[in-house]
Design a protein around this motif. Structure first.
Motif, short mmCIF file in Angstrom:
data_model
loop_
_atom_site.label_atom_id
_atom_site.label_comp_id
_atom_site.label_asym_id
_atom_site.label_seq_id
_atom_site.Cartn_x
_atom_site.Cartn_y
_atom_site.Cartn_z
N THR A 139 0.81 -1.42 -0.05
CA THR A 139 -0.14 0.06 -0.14
C THR A 139 0.88 1.29 0.08
O THR A 139 2.09 1.20 0.68
CB THR A 139 -1.15 0.00 1.12
N CYS A 140 0.40 2.33 -0.54
CA CYS A 140 1.04 3.69 -0.39
C CYS A 140 0.68 4.44 0.84
O CYS A 140 -0.28 4.35 1.32
CB CYS A 140 0.39 4.63 -1.54
N ALA A 141 1.86 4.61 1.62
CA ALA A 141 1.67 5.14 2.95
C ALA A 141 1.27 6.55 3.23
O ALA A 141 0.68 7.00 4.00
CB ALA A 141 2.91 5.01 3.77
N MET A 183 10.13 4.74 -2.05
CA MET A 183 9.78 5.58 -2.67
C MET A 183 8.40 5.00 -3.55
O MET A 183 8.26 4.10 -3.97
CB MET A 183 10.69 6.13 -3.80
N CYS A 184 7.26 5.98 -3.61
CA CYS A 184 5.92 5.64 -4.29
C CYS A 184 5.76 6.60 -5.31
O CYS A 184 5.70 7.84 -4.96
CB CYS A 184 4.92 5.56 -3.23
N TYR A 185 5.36 6.14 -6.46
CA TYR A 185 5.07 7.20 -7.68
C TYR A 185 3.72 7.04 -7.98
O TYR A 185 3.24 7.08 -9.23
CB TYR A 185 5.98 6.61 -8.84
N CYS A 186 2.83 6.61 -7.04
CA CYS A 186 1.41 6.58 -7.27
C CYS A 186 0.68 8.07 -7.65
O CYS A 186 1.67 8.95 -7.37
CB CYS A 186 0.58 5.96 -6.15
N GLU A 187 -0.50 8.07 -8.08
CA GLU A 187 -1.13 9.22 -8.74
C GLU A 187 -0.92 10.22 -7.33
O GLU A 187 -0.96 11.58 -7.65
CB GLU A 187 -2.24 8.97 -9.33
N HIS A 188 -1.54 9.69 -6.17
CA HIS A 188 -1.54 10.72 -5.20
C HIS A 188 -0.20 11.50 -4.64
O HIS A 188 -0.04 12.60 -4.37
CB HIS A 188 -2.23 9.89 -4.02
N CYS A 189 0.76 10.52 -4.84
CA CYS A 189 2.06 11.00 -4.43
C CYS A 189 2.64 11.99 -5.24
O CYS A 189 3.12 12.99 -5.25
CB CYS A 189 3.13 9.92 -4.14
N VAL A 190 2.31 11.63 -6.73
CA VAL A 190 2.93 12.66 -7.80
C VAL A 190 1.87 13.88 -7.81
O VAL A 190 2.83 15.32 -7.69
CB VAL A 190 2.44 12.10 -9.30
ZN LIG Z 1 1.80 6.81 -3.44
#
Ligand SMILES: [Zn+2]
Length: 736
Positions: A166-168, A203-210
């Protein structure tokens, strides 16, 4: 160390709090309101002395014996437990959609029932959640909750194909896990929520993090770990800010429902840890050091080092040390058992440095029970001697500084080698020298935080702000002493090189323009004082020598003439062919050490990376040199001296009506790489303990041997012999 940390280190890298913008505003995420900080001081948190964690596996419900555990916990005088409640798997009848219930749960309430029984035995109960993974149904409903790698792929769990990572920093934690947290607190009113792996898996490159990172910085997420990359710097700041937002969100939600409870993050550590320890120290009412055991080359004193790192920012708040009863290794034998002696020494060294014991067992259906008598014996001793383990404060006069900002912005991807290894070298030298010491966080160099110390050690604390350097200067002006090595203060807080050391006038040298190394075959020749014809006390014990090895790296320096120079560098000369291994005539190196009086304080500056090199070589001369530097700089009688054979990790404490000196026997062929096979006793130790002013001894006794000790008392100093130490001895002095 713990595999959790390894996991995060491999995937996440290291980060630290720094505000955007000017140097002046660097040091700080938003500070904690006083009310919140005050709140965290009170409450139940200081009560539990002994902790247990039972971490359920999914098939535990209905298949394990609660009575077996309750009997064990009761026998051990455990006074707080952490029990698995939810997150990855729910062990209670949750009503939250997509909060996955254990397939074995049925109509049971495994968490609730065990929590209730523990409460009935007088224990505090903390509910454990895990936020790092989810099942396919969550993926299907909210694909945007899943962590995304640098190539744009959603991340499968590396060890279990049924799970997704999951994205934290997005809605999974901020929304879903907030609901889970609040449901558990509403239903069970636990004393806290402790979340494993809440801070993400790299590192997370999900849409929310971007999107969120872009809103914050107007930049794209960095693709590099280079600390000089502007996006990387901004990411470090944003990542911290986001995680502390999450911490506050969960904590506020919990406290609205139960004002006596808190969010307790699984967070914290030393220079290489990811979240700013100063902010953690303000937010956390208590902390659990999650270094479950040793793997690879880890010294036994690493257990106690955790305690010192946490205490540097937690002050008197309770800290427990999570110890695994199994093998801690990258191969992840989670159902294994560690050796009796290894568990004993790991827990004991933590206790000696102020940590409260905590054992953790994954899988409540115990396959291999060999660890149980060991932990029982340790806990029973701890209970019997609790009054002497409820410490008031350490009496150490030496502070070893650690710096997360140096690790991130100067060390970057080489932080272990460039930053932590210097600290480890100095740590080892201080253990060998049997000098009691604490660790000091570089963002807490204000008068209140360092007034207990006579000497601060800066082991290549390269990245320091002007303000931090001013604090060190003021410490010396007040009569404090400093020992510093290598590139200390040569960089600002962002890791940008200065034209000169910010502490140049204190060191008595200016920067000569280069850092040299690695240097082969370079030495330090020992200079006699031209007036006395004798060696400086920095060279005590070297009377039969004329030179010792240099560090492998050195900063070139230009002395300003205000100090003495007991060491002179012999520059590298050929190490091959053997015929060429001789010093060329006319070669002169720079000064190898500067010792100077600075007001009422003393300063030792070593341009070489002697501490880091010592960690590499464990060379006996370097150990002695580092020890001498601290002893000469400190220039006062030590509060505790212990003379005798072996390697002992020592500490000295006061309690309400007593004081204690811990002597942990680390003398073992497995000291640097476990597991320890057997405990090997060391012989007679001569111990001197200086009583605090206005205190008198009523009784001196040995808490492990379990008997009174013969002692002499003169001028406020207690002297005694400890005839032998197996794992541990505690000299306890009851005040009259
Ligand atoms: Zn993320």
């Amino acid at each position: 160390m713990s595999s959790r940390r390894d996991f995060i280190r491999q995937t996440a890298g290291m980060t630290i709090a720094c505000a955007t913008g000017t140097a002046a505003s660097l040091l700080g995420t938003p500070s904690t309101p006083a009310s919140q900080a005050a709140n965290s001081e009170a409450g139940w948190y200081d009560r539990p002395m002994r902790w247990a964690q039972i971490a359920f596996t999914e098939d535990d419900p209905g298949n394990y014996d609660p009575k077996f555990w309750l009997d064990y916990l009761k026998r051990l005088h455990v006074d707080a437990v952490t029990l698995s409640a939810g997150g990855v798997v729910a062990f209670y009848p949750t009503q939250i959609p997509m909060h996955y219930r254990s397939k074995w749960l049925g109509d049971r309430d495994s968490f609730g029932d065990l929590a209730k029984s523990c409460r009935a035995l007088g224990m505090n109960v903390v509910a454990r959640t895990d936020a790092h993974a989810c099942h396919q149904d969550v993926y299907d409903a909210h694909p945007d909750w899943i962590a995304v790698d640098e190539h744009g792929n959603k991340r499968k769990h590396p060890s279990d194909a049924d799970y997704w990572i999951t994205c934290a920093l997005g809605p999974y934690n901020f929304e879903f896990m907030t609901l889970v947290t609040e449901e558990i607190v509403t239903k069970y009113m636990p004393d806290g929520i402790f979340t494993n792996r809440w801070a993400g898996s790299g590192m997370c490159y999900c849409e929310h993090c971007v999107e969120n990172f872009h809103d914050f910085s107007r930049m794209d997420l960095p693709r590099t770990r280079d600390p000089h990359d502007p996006a990387r710097r901004q990411y470090v700041v944003w990542h911290q800010t986001r995680l502390f937002e999450l911490w506050r969100l969960w904590n506020d939600g919990i406290r609205k429902i139960n004002p006596n409870a808190s969010y307790i993050a699984n967070a914290g550590g030393g220079a290489l840890s990811e979240l700013d320890m100063k902010t953690i120290g303000e937010l956390a009412p208590t902390l659990f050091a999650d270094r479950q055991g040793r793997s690879g080359l880890t010294p036994l004193w690493a257990a106690g080092k955790n305690g010192k790192e946490y205490r540097a920012t937690m002050g008197k708040k309770a800290i427990a040390a999570i110890t695994s009863v199994g093998v801690e290794d990258r191969n992840r034998w989670k159902d294994s058992v560690q050796s009796d002696a290894e568990i004993r020494l790991w827990m004991t060294d933590g206790m000696a440095q102020g940590l409260r014991p905590w054992f953790t067992k994954f899988n409540a259906k115990v396959i291999d029970k060999r660890w149980m008598p060991t932990v029982e014996e340790i806990y029973k001793w701890h209970f019997a001697n609790e009054a002497y383990l409820r410490n008031d404060r350490p009496l150490a006069r030496i502070g070893l500084v650690y710096s997360q900002q140096t690790a991130v912005f100067y060390g970057g991807e080489s932080a272990q080698a460039k930053v932590e290894d210097a600290a480890l070298g100095f740590y080892q030298a201080l253990v060998e020298a049997r000098i009691p010491f604490e660790m000091v966080h570089d963002r807490l160099l204000d008068r209140d935080h360092i007034s207990q110390f006579k000497t601060l050690i800066l082991p290549n604390i390269a990245a320091l702000s002007t303000e931090q350097c001013a604090q060190v200067q003021q410490f010396v002006e007040r009569g404090g002493s400093v020992v510093a090595t290598f590139e200390t203060s040569l960089f600002d807080e962002w890791g940008t090189r200065r034209t000169d050391f910010a502490l140049a006038s204190m060191f008595g040298v200016h920067y000569g323009g280069k850092t040299e190394g690695p240097m082969l075959n370079s030495y330090l020749s020992l200079n006699k004082d031209p007036d006395t014809g004798k060696y400086h006390p920095l060279l005590d014990g070297f009377e039969d020598s004329v030179r010792i090895i240099n560090g492998a790296n050195q900063v070139t320096v230009l002395p300003d003439g205000t100090g003495a120079y007991p060491l002179q560098v012999v520059p590298s000369y050929p190490d091959l062919p053997m015929e060429e291994v001789f010093v060329r005539e006319g070669t002169h190196g720079q000064v190898g050490a500067v010792v100077r009086q600075a007001g009422k304080g003393r300063v030792v500056y070593l341009p070489g990376d002697i501490d880091r090199t010592f960690w590499e070589t464990l060379n006996f001369d370097q150990s002695k040199l580092l020890r001498n530097a601290v002893v000469w700089a400190t220039d006062e009688a030590a509060p505790l001296t212990v003379e005798g054979p072996g390697v002992l990790d020592v500490s000295i404490w006061t309690q309400k009506h007593s004081m204690t000196a811990h002597l942990v026997n680390l003398t073992n062929p497995m000291m640097m790489k476990g597991p320890v096979r057997e405990l090997i006793p060391v012989g007679k130790q001569d111990v001197s303990i200086t009583l605090p002013p206005d205190k008198h001894a009523k009784r001196v006794h040995l808490l492990v041997a379990g008997r009174d000790a013969k002692y002499t008392s003169q001028g406020g100093v207690i002297r005694l012999e400890v005839p032998s130490i197996l794992a541990h001895e505690v000299v306890a002095i009851d005040f009259a």
